[in-house]
Design a protein around this motif. Sequence first.
Motif, PDB file in Angstrom:
ATOM      1  N   MET A 264       0.837  -1.202   0.000  1.00 22.77           N
ATOM      2  CA  MET A 264       0.000   0.000   0.000  1.00 22.77           C
ATOM      3  C   MET A 264       0.873   1.254   0.000  1.00 22.77           C
ATOM      4  SD  MET A 264      -2.536   1.386   2.968  1.00 22.77           S
ATOM      5  CE  MET A 264      -3.240  -0.240   3.216  1.00 22.77           C
ATOM      6  N   LEU A 265       1.916   1.265   0.819  1.00 18.83           N
ATOM      7  CA  LEU A 265       2.815   2.410   0.889  1.00 18.83           C
ATOM      8  C   LEU A 265       3.495   2.668  -0.452  1.00 18.83           C
ATOM      9  CD1 LEU A 265       4.435   1.662   4.366  1.00 18.83           C
ATOM     10  CD2 LEU A 265       3.146   3.731   3.810  1.00 18.83           C
ATOM     11  N   THR A 266       3.993   1.613  -1.070  1.00 15.99           N
ATOM     12  CA  THR A 266       4.679   1.792  -2.350  1.00 15.99           C
ATOM     13  C   THR A 266       3.702   2.216  -3.444  1.00 15.99           C
ATOM     14  OG1 THR A 266       4.481  -0.600  -2.787  1.00 15.99           O
ATOM     15  CG2 THR A 266       6.533   0.182  -1.791  1.00 15.99           C
ATOM     16  N   ALA A 267       2.489   1.682  -3.416  1.00 18.74           N
ATOM     17  CA  ALA A 267       1.493   2.060  -4.423  1.00 18.74           C
ATOM     18  C   ALA A 267       1.122   3.537  -4.296  1.00 18.74           C
ATOM     19  CB  ALA A 267       0.252   1.184  -4.285  1.00 18.74           C
ATOM     20  N   LEU A 268       0.925   4.007  -3.079  1.00 17.50           N
ATOM     21  CA  LEU A 268       0.600   5.418  -2.871  1.00 17.50           C
ATOM     22  C   LEU A 268       1.764   6.317  -3.275  1.00 17.50           C
ATOM     23  CD1 LEU A 268      -1.219   5.221   0.588  1.00 17.50           C
ATOM     24  CD2 LEU A 268      -2.268   5.752  -1.620  1.00 17.50           C
ATOM     25  N   SER A 269       2.975   5.820  -3.109  1.00 19.97           N
ATOM     26  CA  SER A 269       4.161   6.611  -3.443  1.00 19.97           C
ATOM     27  C   SER A 269       4.365   6.720  -4.946  1.00 19.97           C
ATOM     28  CB  SER A 269       5.408   5.979  -2.817  1.00 19.97           C
ATOM     29  OG  SER A 269       5.267   5.884  -1.413  1.00 19.97           O
ATOM     30  N   GLU A 270       3.899   5.721  -5.699  1.00 16.28           N
ATOM     31  CA  GLU A 270       4.089   5.698  -7.149  1.00 16.28           C
ATOM     32  C   GLU A 270       2.930   6.326  -7.914  1.00 16.28           C
ATOM     33  OE1 GLU A 270       4.647   1.417  -7.486  1.00 16.28           O
ATOM     34  OE2 GLU A 270       6.626   1.825  -8.356  1.00 16.28           O
ATOM     35  N   LYS A 271       1.868   6.662  -7.223  1.00 20.19           N
ATOM     36  CA  LYS A 271       0.660   7.156  -7.885  1.00 20.19           C
ATOM     37  C   LYS A 271       0.986   8.329  -8.808  1.00 20.19           C
ATOM     38  CE  LYS A 271      -4.100   8.526  -6.889  1.00 20.19           C
ATOM     39  NZ  LYS A 271      -5.081   8.836  -5.822  1.00 20.19           N
ATOM     40  N   PRO A 272       0.573   8.279 -10.068  1.00 26.24           N
ATOM     41  CA  PRO A 272       0.904   9.358 -11.014  1.00 26.24           C
ATOM     42  C   PRO A 272       0.353  10.700 -10.545  1.00 26.24           C
ATOM     43  CG  PRO A 272       0.033   7.435 -12.166  1.00 26.24           C
ATOM     44  CD  PRO A 272      -0.191   7.199 -10.706  1.00 26.24           C
ATOM     45  N   ASN A 273       1.123  11.761 -10.796  1.00 23.44           N
ATOM     46  CA  ASN A 273       0.686  13.094 -10.390  1.00 23.44           C
ATOM     47  C   ASN A 273       0.183  13.928 -11.555  1.00 23.44           C
ATOM     48  OD1 ASN A 273       3.041  13.617 -11.744  1.00 23.44           O
ATOM     49  ND2 ASN A 273       4.133  14.513 -10.009  1.00 23.44           N
ATOM     50  N   GLY A 274       0.095  13.316 -12.744  1.00 20.32           N
ATOM     51  CA  GLY A 274      -0.439  14.033 -13.896  1.00 20.32           C
ATOM     52  C   GLY A 274       0.568  14.898 -14.610  1.00 20.32           C
ATOM     53  N   PRO A 297      16.145  -7.368   2.707  1.00 21.57           N
ATOM     54  CA  PRO A 297      16.654  -6.933   1.395  1.00 21.57           C
ATOM     55  C   PRO A 297      15.573  -6.854   0.334  1.00 21.57           C
ATOM     56  CG  PRO A 297      17.370  -9.181   1.925  1.00 21.57           C
ATOM     57  CD  PRO A 297      16.785  -8.613   3.172  1.00 21.57           C
ATOM     58  N   GLY A 298      14.544  -7.699   0.439  1.00 22.24           N
ATOM     59  CA  GLY A 298      13.460  -7.645  -0.530  1.00 22.24           C
ATOM     60  C   GLY A 298      12.704  -6.333  -0.475  1.00 22.24           C
ATOM     61  N   ALA A 299      12.479  -5.833   0.744  1.00 17.50           N
ATOM     62  CA  ALA A 299      11.781  -4.557   0.907  1.00 17.50           C
ATOM     63  C   ALA A 299      12.629  -3.409   0.377  1.00 17.50           C
ATOM     64  CB  ALA A 299      11.443  -4.338   2.374  1.00 17.50           C
ATOM     65  N   VAL A 300      13.937  -3.453   0.621  1.00 14.61           N
ATOM     66  CA  VAL A 300      14.828  -2.408   0.122  1.00 14.61           C
ATOM     67  C   VAL A 300      14.838  -2.411  -1.398  1.00 14.61           C
ATOM     68  CG1 VAL A 300      17.211  -1.583   0.058  1.00 14.61           C
ATOM     69  CG2 VAL A 300      16.257  -2.474   2.191  1.00 14.61           C
ATOM     70  N   ALA A 301      14.855  -3.593  -1.999  1.00 15.47           N
ATOM     71  CA  ALA A 301      14.829  -3.694  -3.460  1.00 15.47           C
ATOM     72  C   ALA A 301      13.521  -3.132  -4.020  1.00 15.47           C
ATOM     73  CB  ALA A 301      15.008  -5.150  -3.878  1.00 15.47           C
ATOM     74  N   ALA A 302      12.403  -3.379  -3.325  1.00 17.94           N
ATOM     75  CA  ALA A 302      11.111  -2.858  -3.764  1.00 17.94           C
ATOM     76  C   ALA A 302      11.079  -1.340  -3.698  1.00 17.94           C
ATOM     77  CB  ALA A 302       9.990  -3.449  -2.905  1.00 17.94           C
ATOM     78  N   ILE A 303      11.723  -0.773  -2.675  1.00 20.81           N
ATOM     79  CA  ILE A 303      11.797   0.688  -2.557  1.00 20.81           C
ATOM     80  C   ILE A 303      12.623   1.257  -3.704  1.00 20.81           C
ATOM     81  CG2 ILE A 303      12.752   2.573  -1.170  1.00 20.81           C
ATOM     82  CD1 ILE A 303      11.947   0.982   1.325  1.00 20.81           C
ATOM     83  N   ALA A 304      13.748   0.599  -4.022  1.00 18.94           N
ATOM     84  CA  ALA A 304      14.591   1.058  -5.127  1.00 18.94           C
ATOM     85  C   ALA A 304      13.827   1.025  -6.446  1.00 18.94           C
ATOM     86  CB  ALA A 304      15.842   0.192  -5.213  1.00 18.94           C
ATOM     87  N   GLU A 305      13.016  -0.003  -6.638  1.00 16.51           N
ATOM     88  CA  GLU A 305      12.224  -0.114  -7.864  1.00 16.51           C
ATOM     89  C   GLU A 305      11.126   0.948  -7.907  1.00 16.51           C
ATOM     90  OE1 GLU A 305       9.474  -3.458 -10.171  1.00 16.51           O
ATOM     91  OE2 GLU A 305      10.675  -4.021  -8.423  1.00 16.51           O
ATOM     92  N   MET A 306      10.588   1.283  -6.756  1.00 13.00           N
ATOM     93  CA  MET A 306       9.536   2.293  -6.681  1.00 13.00           C
ATOM     94  C   MET A 306      10.053   3.681  -7.007  1.00 13.00           C
ATOM     95  SD  MET A 306       7.737   3.616  -3.180  1.00 13.00           S
ATOM     96  CE  MET A 306       9.235   4.505  -2.715  1.00 13.00           C
TER      97      MET A 306
END
Length: 539
Positions: A264-274, A297-306
């Motif tokens: 949920m956190l990563t999805a909200l962070s990636e939400k397009p701003n137009g 490490p998996g969470a850190v990798a997901a943050i890097a991808e976000m």
Amino acid sequence: MERLANRILLTTGWRRAFLAVLAGAVTVLAQAPFHLFFVCFLTFPLLVWLLDGAVARPSRSLVASAWPAFSTGWWFGFGYFAAGMWWIGNALFVEAEALAWLWPFAVTLIPAVLAMFYGLAAVFARMLWSDGIGRIFALAFGFGLAEWLRSYAFTGFPWNAIGYAAMPVPELMQSASVVGLYGMNALAVLAFALPACIARTRLRAGLSMGLIALQLGGHATFGYWRLHHAPEADTDAVVVRVVQPAIDQSEKWDRARRSEIFDMLTALSEKPNGSDTRPALVVWPETSVPYVLTEAPGAVAAIAEMLGEGQILLAGAVRAGERTEGGEPTWYNSILAVNDEGVIIDAADKKHLVPFGEYLPFREIAERFGLRKIADADRGYSPASLRRTMSLPGGVVVLPSVCYEAIFPYAVASEGEPPTLIVNVTNDAWYGDTPGPYQHLHQARIRAVENGLPMVRAANNGLSAVFDAHGRQLGALGYDVRGAFEAPVASPLEMTLYRTHGWQIVSGIFSLFAAIAALARIVGAGLRSRATRKMTRFV
């Protein structure tokens, strides 16, 4: 008016205590979210008249002579803090099985302890009390000194300091850039209590009304002038995205929901701003990351991808530090800075921990007496050894503030480069949709004005906001709203008077008020002595 003042002055027993409690409780309406500051022009004169009658019988005991004033101030404080902080007991129902039984104690003992400072304020004031307008300066000095003590004693807890009542909107916040909260506490009480003098002679009434007009006029005029001359919005300002996940506190540490919360956190962070641009900073609330990042490490990798190229995530998270001699890790409530490569480039730990919330004072004593439910409430956090700024790419220097560190005017960095931005991460979901989160937000907002620094505030479940260096809101999310918003981070001011000379200014105000009150007392005593001698000769 004089007849009313005399009736209140002569009130005794439970009626006196009831009036003091009622006055204190009504005064809370001046704080967030109500901001009905005008009620203070009724409640503080009532307190003055009660203190006029707080005269002890002749006694050699210092405690006995101070008791009438102390008890009057204490009852006023008890009403104020009980009505203003009843919501603090809501946190105990999050872990109801273990802590709900403490609710009656939390909503009465905490106000009772905090009320002692207002009892001291009344004692300080009575030491310099006189019959005329000098006693108003005495009360302002007493409250100013007591509120300052409340920021430091027993680790400090200056919640809902009186000065906030005089700063409901940005136009009336700007004086904090000169005198800060501590100065505003004394100045606000002076203005609020001056109507008590209307009940006396016309000369005193005219003088008090003139002083009120001078104070309020100067306060408002300076605010409008400062905002009118504020610099234009910076078109090249850093843009920040603030994420508010609105997670129920009872679900926040559910291990079965960790992946869902993180997604949920990563999805909200990636939400397009137009737009084609992405914000330079993304900010997550206090302890929002459901993992220890150094062990995930998996969470850190997901943050890097976000994160996009050049983006930085500032995330509230639990950090594992050095291990103790027994091999146990040391835990910190921290803000972590993570770059687009998944590298934790900086971290700042919370220095001012919440007693009974993040650590348990006297835990060994509680265990010794078999109070295991209380002892188990110790969350085991350790405080940072010092507070320092975080230097990020792009010239952004963050002054970190975790949770209620934002209510302390003196919570500034002792190491690092001069800050350009305050970042406050918090979690007010403990308290529900009560006045608590709104009070917390308002108090944090004043820190931006005092320091001349913009503030980014990310809360788990309200209230998240971005303010410029003048306290003007640039973006926000309401309570219980899940989402994210973007706002520009305005440029910091070069410096405020309070930030450079705050202690000298505040001590000057306190000294001036004490001197005026002392002089009025001496002159009043001299006049009474002269009148007594004349009466004796006449007889």
